[in-house]
Design a protein around this motif. Structure first.
Motif, short mmCIF file in Angstrom:
data_model
loop_
_atom_site.label_atom_id
_atom_site.label_comp_id
_atom_site.label_asym_id
_atom_site.label_seq_id
_atom_site.Cartn_x
_atom_site.Cartn_y
_atom_site.Cartn_z
N GLU A 313 0.84 -1.20 0.00
CA GLU A 313 0.00 0.00 0.00
C GLU A 313 0.88 1.26 0.00
O GLU A 313 1.74 1.42 0.86
N THR A 314 0.64 2.12 -0.96
CA THR A 314 1.42 3.36 -1.05
C THR A 314 1.23 4.23 0.18
O THR A 314 2.18 4.85 0.67
N PHE A 315 -0.02 4.24 0.71
CA PHE A 315 -0.28 5.09 1.87
C PHE A 315 0.51 4.64 3.10
O PHE A 315 0.90 5.45 3.93
N MET A 316 0.77 3.34 3.24
CA MET A 316 1.56 2.84 4.35
C MET A 316 3.03 3.23 4.18
O MET A 316 3.74 3.53 5.15
N CYS A 317 3.48 3.25 2.95
CA CYS A 317 4.87 3.68 2.67
C CYS A 317 5.06 5.13 3.08
O CYS A 317 6.06 5.48 3.72
N GLU A 318 4.08 5.96 2.75
CA GLU A 318 4.16 7.37 3.13
C GLU A 318 4.12 7.54 4.65
O GLU A 318 4.84 8.36 5.22
N PHE A 319 3.28 6.74 5.29
CA PHE A 319 3.16 6.82 6.75
C PHE A 319 4.48 6.45 7.42
O PHE A 319 4.92 7.11 8.37
N PHE A 320 5.15 5.44 6.91
CA PHE A 320 6.36 4.95 7.58
C PHE A 320 7.60 5.80 7.29
O PHE A 320 8.64 5.59 7.91
N LYS A 321 7.48 6.73 6.39
CA LYS A 321 8.61 7.64 6.18
C LYS A 321 8.87 8.47 7.44
O LYS A 321 9.99 8.91 7.66
N THR A 322 7.82 8.62 8.26
CA THR A 322 7.98 9.40 9.50
C THR A 322 8.68 8.60 10.59
O THR A 322 9.00 9.15 11.65
#
Length: 599
Positions: A313-322
């Motif tokens: 999921e792309t949205f999880m990738c974005e979330f985990f950048k933090t």
């Protein structure tokens, strides 16, 4: 008495939907051919279904079985055969391993087997032996302990049994907060509702994940001793199997404690008794996202840039950048070090002594041989992560200090020792320290706190004296040598409510029943061993035994003969016992109860 049956639509774990429930009187289950239809009803407590009038109907196929457990002496041979499994070379030739081989569903075998080995303190060496066999077939370090083998299922079941209290003290407060005061956390653009703010939701999710993660990595001091012992074995086996991979010793532990324990408990808190009911759809979705995050954070080295690109999921990738900060990886590493070490350590991330508990209690003067009130003095006790001390008054210098690493056991003390209630003892190599708490609750709290902080001490005692040594002998066993080995097995190496009641005879009876049901497979396995011996190795088309693990046909054949012989003798014992009971026991007695008459 009745059993409640809930019906859920479990097509997707994220979207479980409650359909209805029924209550079935237990007494009707004793009838051999009972058949009936029940109308589904709304849930009495918790989240109510959207439909309250017509919920449909449910057809159940329920089997009722009764275990006929013989007196303990009848199971001696089978029990001994199972308990020596970890000493058998190779482990695949042991009775416990063969049990898992002949059962169609390994879970049927694992549950009674783990409980029996746990009851007799034989689980850790058995898990180590089957894990070592598991590792022989593991070719890649990044797939370690990811399947559903006998080893992984044994560890899973062990964690469910002994880890209940650990989950309760670690996760329940934050799970309660999530379920009772939920914040919107959906970050999937496809699932966002009108008016939802994805940035705000991401902040909410980050808040929950941070809180759950922090509770986990600071919880090592509460991890049960048995779990630590198992993790220690798995860690060193993994390092031995993949000596050139410095991270595998951590992933071997994290694959259990994060992926198969904490993450599963987060997504299904009702299953682990952290919540009384299945959460609603929105809360379930929040818990699922948190669980995914915990799995990823707990996977050693999973927060690298290369790993982020592997998210489905792309949205999880974005979330985990933090989360791409070294502190998260270091926290996981420190936590895994703590729960898989045999040395007493302080809570994760803390270098200074941590104050754990303090309070006023009574201490009996050490070395006194007479019983008297003057021997008990009021003292101020203080427990930190490094030492246990007592003082004349609060804030005064300690009179006596016991380093935590020197504590060998903490146990209750029998009232008959000094005719006083609420007493416990701290064993530390010198004279036992006898302490009287002000009430039973306070005594339990001190015992639990002391046991937690000493759970990894290498020289923990297995036996202790439940009474005091007075007038030249131990009051409990009458031994006259003060240094004699204790007469009772230590029980307080884990918190009180993690103690479980296991009926060893009942578990052995269940294993006997499994062997009996799978008698034909035992014979097939026996034939396979004979075939291998005759042909000096597996034939090219071993259809009859291709699913069996046979490393040593001679050793396996020998164990099989023992199993079959023991099962046959138990069959005879069952028949004789049943005949004797039915002919001599009074109808309606405990030995020959009335069946189907009690509601």
């Amino acid at each position: 008495m009745s059993e409640r049956v809930d019906l859920w639509n479990n097509g997707n774990l994220v979207q479980d939907v409650f359909l209805g429930e029924i209550k079935v009187p237990v007494k009707v289950l004793r009838n051999d051919s009972f058949q009936a239809w029940y109308l589904l009803q709304p849930k009495e407590n918790g989240n109510k279904s959207s439909k309250t009038d017509d919920l449909g109907s449910l057809r159940l196929n329920i089997c009722y079985t009764e275990d006929c457990v013989l007196p303990s002496e009848y199971y001696t041979s089978l029990r001994n055969l199972l308990l020596k499994s970890s000493d058998v070379q190779p482990i695949s030739a042991s009775a416990a391993y063969i049990l898992s081989e002949v059962c169609r569903d390994k879970y049927d075998a694992v549950l009674p087997l783990v409980r029996l080995l746990l009851h007799h303190h034989k689980l850790v060496p058995f898990v180590a032996a089957v894990a070592e066999l598991d590792l022989k077939d593991t070719q890649e370090a990044n797939t370690i302990f990811r399947g559903n083998s006998l080893a992984t299922r044994c560890v899973d079941e062990m964690m469910k049994i002994v880890g209940k209290h650990y989950l309760k003290v670690t996760l329940k407060p934050v799970i309660d907060e999530i379920c009772e005061s939920p914040k919107p956390c959906e970050i999937d653009p496809i699932k966002l509702k009108e008016g939802d703010n994805v940035e705000s939701n991401m902040d909410n999710l980050r808040y929950y994940v941070d809180k759950v993660f922090r509770e986990i990595v600071q919880s090592s001091i509460s991890c049960p001793t048995l779990m630590c012992d198992v993790f220690y074995s798995l860690r060193h086996l993994a390092a031995k199997r993949f000596p050139n991979d410095p991270h595998v010793q951590y992933s071997a532990v994290s694959s259990f404690v994060f992926l198969r324990f904490f993450a599963v408990a987060v997504v299904s808190p009702h299953t682990f008794h952290l919540r009384p009911h299945h959460p609603d759809a929105q809360t379930s979705r929040t818990l699922t996202l948190i669980s995914k995050a915990i799995q990823t954070l707990g996977s050693w080295g999973s927060l690298t840039k290369s790993k982020l690109s592997s998210f489905k999921e792309t949205f999880m990738c974005e979330f985990f950048k933090t989360f791409q900060e070294e502190k998260f990886t270091e926290s996981v590493k420190k936590f895994l070090d703590d729960v898989s070490s045999t040395e007493s350590k302080e809570p994760s991330g803390l270098s200074e002594p941590v104050h754990l508990k303090e309070g006023e209690m009574y201490k009996r003067a050490q070395g006194r041989t007479r019983i008297g009130k003057k021997n008990f003095k009021k003292r101020w006790f203080c427990l930190t992560s490094r030492e246990f001390t007592y003082h004349k008054q609060q804030d005064k210098e300690p009179i006596f200090t016991i380093p935590i690493k020197n504590i060998l056991a903490v146990e209750k003390l029998d009232e008959n020792s000094f005719n006083k209630k609420n007493m416990f003892q701290v064993l530390h190599g010198e004279k036992p320290l006898y302490i009287q708490a002000n009430n039973c609750v306070e005594a339990s709290e001190w015992i639990e706190a002391l046991c937690r902080v000493t759970r990894c001490n290498q020289k923990r005692l297995s036996f202790y004296h439940p009474s005091a040594f007075l007038n030249g002998s131990w009051l409990c066993c009458k031994a006259t040598v003060e240094s004699s080995v204790g007469c009772a097995r230590c029980t307080a190496d884990v918190p009180a409510d993690t103690q479980i009641e296991i009926d060893g005879d009942r578990e052995t009876e269940r294993i006997y029943s499994l062997f009996t049901i799978n008698r034909s497979k035992l014979q097939k396995l026996e034939e396979a061993c004979g075939s291998i011996a005759v042909y000096q190795g597996p034939r090219k088309e071993p259809d009859d035994y291709s699913n069996f693990t046979i490393e040593d046909s001679v050793a396996t054949f020998h164990t099989l003969k023992q199993i079959i012989d023991v099962v046959e003798k138990l069959n005879e014992s069952h028949e004789k016992y049943q005949k004797k009971r039915s002919s001599s026991a009074k109808y309606g007695s405990e030995e020959n109860p009335i069946v189907g008459k009690v509601s």
